[in-house]
Motif scaffolding. Structure first.
Motif, PDB file in Angstrom:
ATOM      1  N   MET A  88      28.340  10.666   3.735  1.00 57.26           N
ATOM      2  CA  MET A  88      28.813   9.297   3.506  1.00 57.26           C
ATOM      3  C   MET A  88      29.625   9.179   2.217  1.00 57.26           C
ATOM      4  O   MET A  88      29.899   8.080   1.746  1.00 57.26           O
ATOM      5  CB  MET A  88      27.618   8.335   3.440  1.00 57.26           C
ATOM      6  CG  MET A  88      26.756   8.324   4.686  1.00 57.26           C
ATOM      7  SD  MET A  88      27.621   7.668   6.117  1.00 57.26           S
ATOM      8  CE  MET A  88      27.654   5.939   5.744  1.00 57.26           C
ATOM      9  N   ASN A 120      32.818   9.704   1.513  1.00 53.84           N
ATOM     10  CA  ASN A 120      34.075   8.965   1.629  1.00 53.84           C
ATOM     11  C   ASN A 120      33.818   7.477   1.828  1.00 53.84           C
ATOM     12  O   ASN A 120      34.551   6.644   1.306  1.00 53.84           O
ATOM     13  CB  ASN A 120      34.946   9.511   2.763  1.00 53.84           C
ATOM     14  CG  ASN A 120      36.352   8.952   2.689  1.00 53.84           C
ATOM     15  OD1 ASN A 120      37.072   9.222   1.740  1.00 53.84           O
ATOM     16  ND2 ASN A 120      36.726   8.135   3.660  1.00 53.84           N
ATOM     17  N   ASP A 121      32.759   7.129   2.554  1.00 54.29           N
ATOM     18  CA  ASP A 121      32.407   5.711   2.714  1.00 54.29           C
ATOM     19  C   ASP A 121      32.059   5.094   1.368  1.00 54.29           C
ATOM     20  O   ASP A 121      32.416   3.946   1.089  1.00 54.29           O
ATOM     21  CB  ASP A 121      31.231   5.561   3.683  1.00 54.29           C
ATOM     22  CG  ASP A 121      31.592   5.950   5.101  1.00 54.29           C
ATOM     23  OD1 ASP A 121      32.723   5.643   5.529  1.00 54.29           O
ATOM     24  OD2 ASP A 121      30.755   6.567   5.772  1.00 54.29           O
ATOM     25  N   CYS A 122      31.360   5.850   0.534  1.00 53.25           N
ATOM     26  CA  CYS A 122      31.019   5.367  -0.806  1.00 53.25           C
ATOM     27  C   CYS A 122      32.290   5.140  -1.629  1.00 53.25           C
ATOM     28  O   CYS A 122      32.453   4.096  -2.260  1.00 53.25           O
ATOM     29  CB  CYS A 122      30.101   6.385  -1.484  1.00 53.25           C
ATOM     30  SG  CYS A 122      29.499   5.870  -3.092  1.00 53.25           S
ATOM     31  N   GLU A 129      35.336   4.577  -0.503  1.00 54.89           N
ATOM     32  CA  GLU A 129      36.057   3.427   0.064  1.00 54.89           C
ATOM     33  C   GLU A 129      35.388   2.103  -0.297  1.00 54.89           C
ATOM     34  O   GLU A 129      36.056   1.117  -0.589  1.00 54.89           O
ATOM     35  CB  GLU A 129      36.172   3.560   1.587  1.00 54.89           C
ATOM     36  CG  GLU A 129      37.085   4.678   2.040  1.00 54.89           C
ATOM     37  CD  GLU A 129      38.548   4.462   1.701  1.00 54.89           C
ATOM     38  OE1 GLU A 129      38.990   3.302   1.550  1.00 54.89           O
ATOM     39  OE2 GLU A 129      39.263   5.471   1.552  1.00 54.89           O
ATOM     40  N   TYR A 130      34.064   2.083  -0.291  1.00 52.17           N
ATOM     41  CA  TYR A 130      33.333   0.860  -0.624  1.00 52.17           C
ATOM     42  C   TYR A 130      33.688   0.389  -2.037  1.00 52.17           C
ATOM     43  O   TYR A 130      34.022  -0.777  -2.246  1.00 52.17           O
ATOM     44  CB  TYR A 130      31.820   1.082  -0.506  1.00 52.17           C
ATOM     45  CG  TYR A 130      31.025  -0.096  -0.994  1.00 52.17           C
ATOM     46  CD1 TYR A 130      30.847  -1.223  -0.184  1.00 52.17           C
ATOM     47  CD2 TYR A 130      30.473  -0.115  -2.277  1.00 52.17           C
ATOM     48  CE1 TYR A 130      30.136  -2.320  -0.640  1.00 52.17           C
ATOM     49  CE2 TYR A 130      29.763  -1.206  -2.742  1.00 52.17           C
ATOM     50  CZ  TYR A 130      29.597  -2.309  -1.922  1.00 52.17           C
ATOM     51  OH  TYR A 130      28.904  -3.393  -2.380  1.00 52.17           O
TER      52      TYR A 130
END
Length: 155
Positions: free
Chosen positions: A107, A109-111, A113-114
């Protein structure tokens, strides 16, 4: 150069306990993008939608990590260089282990992006305050270490 300068900056009486993580990103359209890391922590990168982590956690055993130390000039850096242009899309998150150890594997990349989305909605002067607030309230079990985060986006 970083290791030598750090060694000079640390006072002699603190040198035994002065090992530290160092993560950096240098971006220059004429020279490219340089990434470097020693010690724990993480560098998450998205370059033109190609996502990677500079140094995976499995590269070192648990909390045993090489670090910059004024007592050891033989530090093993993980580095990477990319040729880039002004048109390249670059997103980077540099995080010490107090943050990176709590990011769910897969996760990353999600972090990244967030947090980029979090600051994108803020005016320039509120961006640091927003990240500082997140770090201050980082209430994740097992996150007792230092918490430092730098995020960057271009393009």
């Amino acid at each position: 150069t970083i290791t030598k300068l750090y060694g000079k900056a640390v006072r002699k009486k603190y040198r035994l306990s002065a090992a530290t993580t160092c993560i950096f990103a240098v971006i220059s359209n004429s020279h490219g993008m340089f990434l470097g890391q020693v010690g724990d922590g993480s560098c998450y990168v998205n370059l033109n939608d190609n996502r990677f982590i500079l140094k995976k956690k499995t590269d070192e055993f648990l909390n045993t990590a090489d670090a910059i130390s004024p007592l050891d000039n033989n530090v093993r850096w993980t580095t990477k260089h990319f040729k880039i242009s002004g048109n390249d899309s670059i997103k980077i998150m540099l995080a010490t282990d107090g943050i990176s150890e709590t990011v769910i594997p897969g996760m990353e990349n999600d972090c990244l992006e967030y947090y980029l989305n979090e600051v994108a909605t803020k005016v320039k002067y509120d961006r640091n305050k927003t990240i500082k607030g997140h770090l201050k309230n980082w209430n994740v079990k097992a996150s007792t270490d230092d918490k430092t985060m730098i995020i960057f986006s271009r393009g």
